[in-house]
Design an enzyme around this catalytic site. Structure first.
Site, short mmCIF file in Angstrom:
data_model
loop_
_atom_site.label_atom_id
_atom_site.label_comp_id
_atom_site.label_asym_id
_atom_site.label_seq_id
_atom_site.Cartn_x
_atom_site.Cartn_y
_atom_site.Cartn_z
N ASP A 44 0.83 -1.22 0.00
CA ASP A 44 0.00 0.00 0.00
C ASP A 44 0.86 1.27 0.00
OD1 ASP A 44 -1.71 2.21 0.97
OD2 ASP A 44 -3.20 0.62 1.27
N ARG A 46 0.34 4.07 0.98
CA ARG A 46 0.19 4.95 2.14
C ARG A 46 1.01 4.49 3.34
NH1 ARG A 46 -6.17 4.23 2.11
NH2 ARG A 46 -5.36 2.14 1.72
N HIS A 98 -1.60 -2.87 8.30
CA HIS A 98 -2.23 -1.55 8.52
C HIS A 98 -3.74 -1.68 8.50
CE1 HIS A 98 -3.39 -0.74 4.23
NE2 HIS A 98 -2.49 -1.68 4.03
N CYS A 101 -6.69 -2.20 5.36
CA CYS A 101 -5.93 -2.89 4.30
C CYS A 101 -6.88 -3.50 3.26
CB CYS A 101 -5.05 -3.97 4.92
SG CYS A 101 -4.03 -4.83 3.71
CO CO Z 1 -2.66 -3.24 2.75
#
Ligand code: CO
Length: 210
Positions: A44, A46, A98, A101
């Protein structure tokens, strides 16, 4: 300027600032890396490992895949793990999931996503083990968040089940294994689980000839 050209121009700016701050920075790093940490995180965009931990180039060895999985047939992950443990001799391995997700959420649905199904299947297996606990939570988001935590714990155990980690535990009393979850909404990392070197694990998964 095309959007990707911005990356190249920002890179030049960054290299310049870095050199101004520390003229020997790149020469030093070019000679060797000696990171103390292996980070296994989600792909990801982020959740950038170095940004959120404030680490500098050279400080953290990184592997990322969808939903930060440790799959025991994944040659890519295993190669990174072996290099980090046996050559770089990292002291800590961090599996960082996280909240929010997409990989976890997708695995909780019954949708087919094509080839990615095969990857998500590993998360479905974790869900199956903990289904009773997860399903009693009131809404979709809290169920996904809890599965994110449980998944991180499961992946830490998957690390401990490898001969790579067990051998380093036996001969070098490292690395310690950590399961963390990052919050997209506040930028805070929550430690959820820890397996220090030489913690007891299920004997069924323990090799006796390392
Ligand atoms: Co993720």
């Amino acid at each position: 300027m095309k959007i990707y050209e911005q990356l190249l121009s920002d890179n030049k700016e960054w290299a310049k600032e870095q050199t101004e701050r520390d003229p020997a920075f790149f020469q030093r790093l070019a000679l060797l890396q000696s990171p103390e940490f292996l980070w296994i995180g989600c792909s990801d965009s982020r959740v950038p490992a170095d940004k959120i931990t404030g680490t500098q180039p050279g400080e953290i060895f990184v592997h990322r895949n969808i939903a930060n999985m440790v799959v025991h047939t994944d040659l890519n992950l295993l190669s990174v793990l072996q290099y980090a443990v046996e050559v770089l001799k990292v002291k800590h391995i961090i599996v960082c999931g996280h909240y929010g997700c997409g990989g976890i959420k997708a695995a909780m649905t019954q949708h087919s996503f094509g080839i990615i199904n095969k990857w998500l299947r590993n998360i479905k297996d974790v869900y199956r083990i903990h289904k009773e606990e997860v399903d009693q939570l009131p809404d979709e988001d809290s169920r996904a968040d809890r599965l994110t935590e449980l998944n991180v714990i499961e992946q830490v155990y998957n690390l401990a089940k490898t001969s790579i980690v067990q051998s380093a535990w036996k001969h070098d009393n490292r690395p310690d294994l950590h399961g963390w979850v990052y919050g997209l909404k506040d930028g805070i990392i929550h430690p959820v689980f820890e397996l220090p070197a030489n913690s007891p694990i299920d004997p069924f998964y323990t090799y006796d000839n390392l």
